[in-house]
Design a protein around this motif. Structure first.
Motif, PDB file in Angstrom:
ATOM      1  N   ALA A  39     119.587 -50.184  34.975  1.00  0.00           N
ATOM      2  CA  ALA A  39     118.929 -48.893  34.784  1.00  0.00           C
ATOM      3  C   ALA A  39     119.809 -47.952  33.966  1.00  0.00           C
ATOM      4  CB  ALA A  39     118.660 -48.260  36.148  1.00  0.00           C
TER       5      ALA A  39
ATOM      6  N   THR B 150     116.151 -41.295  35.938  1.00  0.00           N
ATOM      7  CA  THR B 150     116.523 -42.695  35.686  1.00  0.00           C
ATOM      8  C   THR B 150     115.449 -43.342  34.820  1.00  0.00           C
ATOM      9  OG1 THR B 150     115.341 -43.467  37.666  1.00  0.00           O
ATOM     10  CG2 THR B 150     117.675 -42.925  37.934  1.00  0.00           C
TER      11      THR B 150
ATOM     12  N   ARG C  89     114.263 -47.309  32.598  1.00  0.00           N
ATOM     13  CA  ARG C  89     114.483 -48.699  32.213  1.00  0.00           C
ATOM     14  C   ARG C  89     114.142 -48.837  30.723  1.00  0.00           C
ATOM     15  NH1 ARG C  89     116.999 -51.322  36.585  1.00  0.00           N
ATOM     16  NH2 ARG C  89     116.289 -50.126  38.383  1.00  0.00           N
TER      17      ARG C  89
ATOM     18  N   VAL D 272     112.811 -50.842  27.599  1.00  0.00           N
ATOM     19  CA  VAL D 272     111.892 -51.947  27.324  1.00  0.00           C
ATOM     20  C   VAL D 272     111.788 -52.103  25.808  1.00  0.00           C
ATOM     21  CG1 VAL D 272     109.513 -52.770  27.603  1.00  0.00           C
ATOM     22  CG2 VAL D 272     110.583 -51.424  29.427  1.00  0.00           C
TER      23      VAL D 272
ATOM     24  N   LEU E 233     110.838 -46.383  30.351  1.00  0.00           N
ATOM     25  CA  LEU E 233     109.955 -46.011  31.465  1.00  0.00           C
ATOM     26  C   LEU E 233     110.838 -45.315  32.481  1.00  0.00           C
ATOM     27  CD1 LEU E 233     107.887 -49.296  31.801  1.00  0.00           C
ATOM     28  CD2 LEU E 233     107.012 -47.086  31.041  1.00  0.00           C
ATOM     29  N   GLY E 234     110.538 -44.055  32.769  1.00  0.00           N
ATOM     30  CA  GLY E 234     111.472 -43.302  33.599  1.00  0.00           C
ATOM     31  C   GLY E 234     110.829 -42.453  34.672  1.00  0.00           C
ATOM     32  N   ILE E 235     111.713 -41.969  35.538  1.00  0.00           N
ATOM     33  CA  ILE E 235     111.346 -41.093  36.654  1.00  0.00           C
ATOM     34  C   ILE E 235     112.218 -39.848  36.589  1.00  0.00           C
ATOM     35  CG2 ILE E 235     111.447 -40.831  39.180  1.00  0.00           C
ATOM     36  CD1 ILE E 235     109.287 -42.747  38.487  1.00  0.00           C
TER      37      ILE E 235
ATOM     38  N   GLU F 285     105.280 -39.379  27.054  1.00  0.00           N
ATOM     39  CA  GLU F 285     103.973 -39.528  27.707  1.00  0.00           C
ATOM     40  C   GLU F 285     104.184 -39.372  29.208  1.00  0.00           C
ATOM     41  OE1 GLU F 285     102.350 -43.473  27.527  1.00  0.00           O
ATOM     42  OE2 GLU F 285     100.605 -42.947  28.737  1.00  0.00           O
TER      43      GLU F 285
ATOM     44  N   GLN G 221     102.891 -39.780  32.772  1.00  0.00           N
ATOM     45  CA  GLN G 221     101.876 -40.588  33.455  1.00  0.00           C
ATOM     46  C   GLN G 221     101.469 -39.978  34.784  1.00  0.00           C
ATOM     47  OE1 GLN G 221     102.255 -45.018  32.388  1.00  0.00           O
ATOM     48  NE2 GLN G 221     104.280 -44.485  33.198  1.00  0.00           N
TER      49      GLN G 221
ATOM     50  N   ASP H  89     106.595 -39.423  36.357  1.00  0.00           N
ATOM     51  CA  ASP H  89     106.662 -40.806  35.880  1.00  0.00           C
ATOM     52  C   ASP H  89     106.343 -40.736  34.394  1.00  0.00           C
ATOM     53  OD1 ASP H  89     106.388 -43.502  35.344  1.00  0.00           O
ATOM     54  OD2 ASP H  89     104.644 -43.802  36.640  1.00  0.00           O
ATOM     55  N   TYR H  90     107.297 -41.145  33.536  1.00  0.00           N
ATOM     56  CA  TYR H  90     107.067 -40.966  32.098  1.00  0.00           C
ATOM     57  C   TYR H  90     107.318 -42.244  31.323  1.00  0.00           C
ATOM     58  CZ  TYR H  90     112.149 -40.692  31.319  1.00  0.00           C
ATOM     59  OH  TYR H  90     113.501 -40.966  31.271  1.00  0.00           O
ATOM     60  N   CYS H  91     106.791 -42.266  30.114  1.00  0.00           N
ATOM     61  CA  CYS H  91     107.061 -43.339  29.150  1.00  0.00           C
ATOM     62  C   CYS H  91     107.480 -42.660  27.853  1.00  0.00           C
ATOM     63  CB  CYS H  91     105.821 -44.200  28.944  1.00  0.00           C
ATOM     64  SG  CYS H  91     106.061 -45.503  27.704  1.00  0.00           S
TER      65      CYS H  91
ATOM     66  N   LYS I  91     102.989 -47.979  35.113  1.00  0.00           N
ATOM     67  CA  LYS I  91     103.079 -46.980  36.191  1.00  0.00           C
ATOM     68  C   LYS I  91     104.158 -47.362  37.206  1.00  0.00           C
ATOM     69  CE  LYS I  91      99.418 -43.860  36.362  1.00  0.00           C
ATOM     70  NZ  LYS I  91      99.344 -42.592  37.093  1.00  0.00           N
TER      71      LYS I  91
ATOM     72  N   ILE J 109     106.306 -45.356  43.550  1.00  0.00           N
ATOM     73  CA  ILE J 109     107.085 -44.195  43.998  1.00  0.00           C
ATOM     74  C   ILE J 109     107.000 -44.075  45.520  1.00  0.00           C
ATOM     75  CG2 ILE J 109     107.297 -41.672  43.852  1.00  0.00           C
ATOM     76  CD1 ILE J 109     106.172 -41.831  41.015  1.00  0.00           C
TER      77      ILE J 109
ATOM     78  N   ARG K 231     109.781 -50.391  39.164  1.00  0.00           N
ATOM     79  CA  ARG K 231     108.833 -50.873  38.164  1.00  0.00           C
ATOM     80  C   ARG K 231     108.535 -52.338  38.459  1.00  0.00           C
ATOM     81  NH1 ARG K 231     107.047 -46.371  35.134  1.00  0.00           N
ATOM     82  NH2 ARG K 231     108.784 -44.930  35.337  1.00  0.00           N
TER      83      ARG K 231
ATOM     84  N   ILE L 126     115.337 -48.052  41.875  1.00  0.00           N
ATOM     85  CA  ILE L 126     116.429 -47.101  42.102  1.00  0.00           C
ATOM     86  C   ILE L 126     116.259 -46.530  43.505  1.00  0.00           C
ATOM     87  CG2 ILE L 126     117.330 -44.825  41.456  1.00  0.00           C
ATOM     88  CD1 ILE L 126     117.977 -46.762  39.302  1.00  0.00           C
TER      89      ILE L 126
ATOM     90  N   ASP M 139     120.986 -49.260  42.036  1.00  0.00           N
ATOM     91  CA  ASP M 139     120.122 -49.893  41.029  1.00  0.00           C
ATOM     92  C   ASP M 139     119.913 -51.324  41.524  1.00  0.00           C
ATOM     93  OD1 ASP M 139     118.913 -50.986  38.797  1.00  0.00           O
ATOM     94  OD2 ASP M 139     120.641 -50.700  37.450  1.00  0.00           O
TER      95      ASP M 139
END
Lengths: 104, 104
Positions: free
Chosen positions: A13, A22, A24, A26, A36-38, A55, A57, A96-98, B12, B15, B24, B38, B96
């Motif tokens: 991560a 945090t 990941r 891709v 892809l994160g939080i 983006e 989500q 939650d984002y991209c 998505k 959570i 993920r 995480i 992680d």
């Protein structure tokens, strides 16, 4: 699109702000990178090196680009940050984002 | 292995605990499922439906399986949880992890 197929995901991560943010990494089939994160509630500042598409989500946040007003995204939405710019975030509900990166 | 190739990543996030635990879902090329997650500092209890391998990639935690003593993992390590069992975690530093699921 609800999933990325034929992709490569880096196992480790990316961890920022003591785990409050945090992600990941891709690599998509076409070679482009996304993360892809939080983000947990809090206030953050980030800087870009290339143009980014953020983006959202899920969750709720306010964002502020350089020389612009604060704007709100609640649930889902997208915003763009030019290359080499700093932007600010106020996360109000777990986001939650991209994030996509554009090497223009 | 530092990355998963030819994989499908669900966009998505999963959570839990108000964002203190997130992951993920990744479907590997051979069809098996893993989650990359995480965990922020805190105490958590989870239950399995199938056998799980919990690979700790970073961070520090203590884990307790049913009828066993607390054990510590610091930095990296792995433990296995049988199917249909509850286990407890005390996360001391942001963890992680990569969780693999075994439909035996």
């Amino acid at each position: 699109m609800s999933e990325f197929q034929q992709a490569t995901i880096v196992k480790k991560a990316n961890i920022y702000f003591e785990g409050k943010v945090t992600s990941r990494t891709v690599i998509l089939e076409n070679g482009t990178k996304v993360t892809l994160g939080i983000m947990l509630p809090g206030e953050y500042e980030f800087s870009t090196s290339v143009k980014e598409e953020m983006e959202i989500q899920a969750g709720r946040l306010q964002y502020k680009l350089a020389n612009e007003q604060w704007q709100t995204i609640d649930g889902s939405g997208v915003f763009y940050v030019p290359a080499n710019e700093t932007f600010q975030l106020k996360v109000e509900e777990v986001v939650d984002y991209c994030c996509s990166y554009f090497n223009e």
